[in-house]
Design a protein around this motif. Structure first.
Motif, PDB file in Angstrom:
ATOM      1  N   VAL A  26      20.658  35.289 -61.933  1.00  0.00           N
ATOM      2  CA  VAL A  26      21.802  35.036 -61.047  1.00  0.00           C
ATOM      3  C   VAL A  26      22.439  36.381 -60.712  1.00  0.00           C
ATOM      4  CG1 VAL A  26      23.906  33.687 -60.737  1.00  0.00           C
ATOM      5  CG2 VAL A  26      22.152  32.886 -62.316  1.00  0.00           C
ATOM      6  N   PRO A  27      21.937  37.054 -59.666  1.00  0.00           N
ATOM      7  CA  PRO A  27      22.437  38.411 -59.376  1.00  0.00           C
ATOM      8  C   PRO A  27      23.917  38.461 -59.006  1.00  0.00           C
ATOM      9  CG  PRO A  27      20.639  37.811 -57.892  1.00  0.00           C
ATOM     10  CD  PRO A  27      20.856  36.668 -58.799  1.00  0.00           C
ATOM     11  N   TRP A  28      24.426  37.452 -58.316  1.00  0.00           N
ATOM     12  CA  TRP A  28      25.832  37.508 -57.916  1.00  0.00           C
ATOM     13  C   TRP A  28      26.754  37.473 -59.139  1.00  0.00           C
ATOM     14  CZ3 TRP A  28      29.399  33.852 -59.172  1.00  0.00           C
ATOM     15  CH2 TRP A  28      28.946  32.592 -59.540  1.00  0.00           C
ATOM     16  N   LEU A  29      26.325  36.816 -60.205  1.00  0.00           N
ATOM     17  CA  LEU A  29      27.138  36.764 -61.410  1.00  0.00           C
ATOM     18  C   LEU A  29      27.211  38.138 -62.082  1.00  0.00           C
ATOM     19  CD1 LEU A  29      28.758  34.646 -62.919  1.00  0.00           C
ATOM     20  CD2 LEU A  29      26.773  34.216 -64.337  1.00  0.00           C
ATOM     21  N   ILE A  30      26.123  38.873 -62.032  1.00  0.00           N
ATOM     22  CA  ILE A  30      26.107  40.235 -62.577  1.00  0.00           C
ATOM     23  C   ILE A  30      27.046  41.132 -61.774  1.00  0.00           C
ATOM     24  CG2 ILE A  30      24.651  42.262 -62.990  1.00  0.00           C
ATOM     25  CD1 ILE A  30      23.900  40.015 -64.854  1.00  0.00           C
ATOM     26  N   VAL A  31      26.974  41.043 -60.462  1.00  0.00           N
ATOM     27  CA  VAL A  31      27.821  41.877 -59.599  1.00  0.00           C
ATOM     28  C   VAL A  31      29.290  41.529 -59.787  1.00  0.00           C
ATOM     29  CG1 VAL A  31      28.372  42.418 -57.198  1.00  0.00           C
ATOM     30  CG2 VAL A  31      25.991  42.269 -57.918  1.00  0.00           C
ATOM     31  N   VAL A  32      29.601  40.238 -59.813  1.00  0.00           N
ATOM     32  CA  VAL A  32      30.992  39.814 -59.987  1.00  0.00           C
ATOM     33  C   VAL A  32      31.527  40.253 -61.348  1.00  0.00           C
ATOM     34  CG1 VAL A  32      32.459  37.760 -60.270  1.00  0.00           C
ATOM     35  CG2 VAL A  32      30.890  37.910 -58.349  1.00  0.00           C
ATOM     36  N   SER A  33      30.697  40.130 -62.390  1.00  0.00           N
ATOM     37  CA  SER A  33      31.162  40.555 -63.713  1.00  0.00           C
ATOM     38  C   SER A  33      31.411  42.057 -63.759  1.00  0.00           C
ATOM     39  CB  SER A  33      30.167  40.143 -64.790  1.00  0.00           C
ATOM     40  OG  SER A  33      28.975  40.867 -64.690  1.00  0.00           O
ATOM     41  N   CYS A  34      30.576  42.829 -63.080  1.00  0.00           N
ATOM     42  CA  CYS A  34      30.791  44.284 -63.044  1.00  0.00           C
ATOM     43  C   CYS A  34      32.076  44.627 -62.300  1.00  0.00           C
ATOM     44  CB  CYS A  34      29.599  44.968 -62.382  1.00  0.00           C
ATOM     45  SG  CYS A  34      28.142  45.020 -63.424  1.00  0.00           S
ATOM     46  N   VAL A  35      32.303  43.999 -61.169  1.00  0.00           N
ATOM     47  CA  VAL A  35      33.503  44.297 -60.377  1.00  0.00           C
ATOM     48  C   VAL A  35      34.763  43.883 -61.136  1.00  0.00           C
ATOM     49  CG1 VAL A  35      34.752  43.685 -58.276  1.00  0.00           C
ATOM     50  CG2 VAL A  35      32.327  44.222 -58.161  1.00  0.00           C
ATOM     51  N   LEU A  36      34.765  42.653 -61.671  1.00  0.00           N
ATOM     52  CA  LEU A  36      35.948  42.191 -62.394  1.00  0.00           C
ATOM     53  C   LEU A  36      36.175  42.971 -63.685  1.00  0.00           C
ATOM     54  CD1 LEU A  36      35.681  38.332 -61.900  1.00  0.00           C
ATOM     55  CD2 LEU A  36      37.266  39.907 -60.798  1.00  0.00           C
ATOM     56  N   GLY A  37      35.108  43.324 -64.376  1.00  0.00           N
ATOM     57  CA  GLY A  37      35.245  44.137 -65.577  1.00  0.00           C
ATOM     58  C   GLY A  37      35.790  45.520 -65.271  1.00  0.00           C
ATOM     59  N   THR A  38      35.328  46.107 -64.178  1.00  0.00           N
ATOM     60  CA  THR A  38      35.812  47.420 -63.771  1.00  0.00           C
ATOM     61  C   THR A  38      37.288  47.374 -63.420  1.00  0.00           C
ATOM     62  OG1 THR A  38      33.639  48.058 -62.957  1.00  0.00           O
ATOM     63  CG2 THR A  38      35.524  49.268 -62.067  1.00  0.00           C
ATOM     64  N   VAL A  39      37.692  46.359 -62.672  1.00  0.00           N
ATOM     65  CA  VAL A  39      39.104  46.230 -62.307  1.00  0.00           C
ATOM     66  C   VAL A  39      39.958  46.041 -63.562  1.00  0.00           C
ATOM     67  CG1 VAL A  39      40.775  44.739 -61.128  1.00  0.00           C
ATOM     68  CG2 VAL A  39      38.670  45.387 -59.976  1.00  0.00           C
ATOM     69  N   GLY A  40      39.504  45.195 -64.479  1.00  0.00           N
ATOM     70  CA  GLY A  40      40.268  44.950 -65.699  1.00  0.00           C
ATOM     71  C   GLY A  40      40.399  46.177 -66.578  1.00  0.00           C
ATOM     72  N   LEU A  41      39.306  46.884 -66.782  1.00  0.00           N
ATOM     73  CA  LEU A  41      39.359  48.082 -67.623  1.00  0.00           C
ATOM     74  C   LEU A  41      40.158  49.206 -66.963  1.00  0.00           C
ATOM     75  CD1 LEU A  41      35.749  48.201 -69.080  1.00  0.00           C
ATOM     76  CD2 LEU A  41      37.858  47.622 -70.270  1.00  0.00           C
ATOM     77  N   ALA A  42      40.001  49.365 -65.653  1.00  0.00           N
ATOM     78  CA  ALA A  42      40.751  50.418 -64.953  1.00  0.00           C
ATOM     79  C   ALA A  42      42.248  50.116 -64.945  1.00  0.00           C
ATOM     80  CB  ALA A  42      40.227  50.579 -63.534  1.00  0.00           C
ATOM     81  N   ALA A  43      42.612  48.847 -64.736  1.00  0.00           N
ATOM     82  CA  ALA A  43      44.036  48.484 -64.704  1.00  0.00           C
ATOM     83  C   ALA A  43      44.685  48.682 -66.068  1.00  0.00           C
ATOM     84  CB  ALA A  43      44.196  47.035 -64.241  1.00  0.00           C
ATOM     85  N   THR A  44      44.025  48.219 -67.124  1.00  0.00           N
ATOM     86  CA  THR A  44      44.619  48.387 -68.451  1.00  0.00           C
ATOM     87  C   THR A  44      44.607  49.851 -68.890  1.00  0.00           C
ATOM     88  OG1 THR A  44      42.508  47.855 -69.489  1.00  0.00           O
ATOM     89  CG2 THR A  44      44.081  46.072 -69.257  1.00  0.00           C
ATOM     90  N   ALA A  70      41.635  45.533 -74.281  1.00  0.00           N
ATOM     91  CA  ALA A  70      40.401  45.524 -73.492  1.00  0.00           C
ATOM     92  C   ALA A  70      39.318  44.624 -74.088  1.00  0.00           C
ATOM     93  CB  ALA A  70      39.870  46.944 -73.345  1.00  0.00           C
ATOM     94  N   ALA A  71      39.483  44.172 -75.306  1.00  0.00           N
ATOM     95  CA  ALA A  71      38.461  43.347 -75.960  1.00  0.00           C
ATOM     96  C   ALA A  71      38.126  42.076 -75.182  1.00  0.00           C
ATOM     97  CB  ALA A  71      38.889  43.018 -77.385  1.00  0.00           C
ATOM     98  N   PRO A  72      39.097  41.333 -74.627  1.00  0.00           N
ATOM     99  CA  PRO A  72      38.716  40.144 -73.853  1.00  0.00           C
ATOM    100  C   PRO A  72      37.883  40.473 -72.615  1.00  0.00           C
ATOM    101  CG  PRO A  72      41.038  40.051 -74.405  1.00  0.00           C
ATOM    102  CD  PRO A  72      40.548  41.403 -74.810  1.00  0.00           C
TER     103      PRO A  72
END
Length: 122
Positions: A26-44, A70-72
């Protein structure tokens, strides 16, 4: 920080596919997880970096502030990658996807609200 994370995710993603022979179901799930993870880590990271910027012990204090928060994001991103590689629950009802969306929304909004006052007091 976000640009470095995106480059790291791309390199690690290619490494997982080439070195381990993993097939992305499921490639879109990989891309979405990368984008959301990046936003979360950068914001915190930005928020807690600004909080500890004026302190003399910031090098010691920042990991203690940042890593528990950042653990969640790290856990949810890992579970979404697992679902993307195995083809499991690839729907918008995925609880890990919802966790990342809520986490990102909270920390981006919190960062927008408190970043100015934090910078003024420092």
């Amino acid at each position: 920080m976000a640009a470095q994370l995106i480059v790291l995710e791309a390199v690690l993603g290619v490494g997982v596919v080439l070195l381990y022979g993993a097939k992305i179901e499921v490639p879109w799930l990989i891309v979405v997880s990368c984008v959301l993870g990046t936003v979360g880590l950068a914001a915190t990271g930005t928020l807690y970096g600004a909080l500890s910027a004026g302190l003399r012990v910031r090098e010691t204090l920042l990991p203690f502030l940042f890593l528990p928060i950042a653990a969640p994001v790290l856990l949810a991103g890992t579970r979404m990658w697992q679902a993307g590689l195995s083809g499991g629950t690839a729907s918008y009802g995925n609880p890990w996807l919802r966790l990342l969306v809520v986490f990102d929304a909270v920390y981006v909004a919190l960062g927008i609200v408190v970043f100015g006052p934090i910078q003024e007091s420092a």
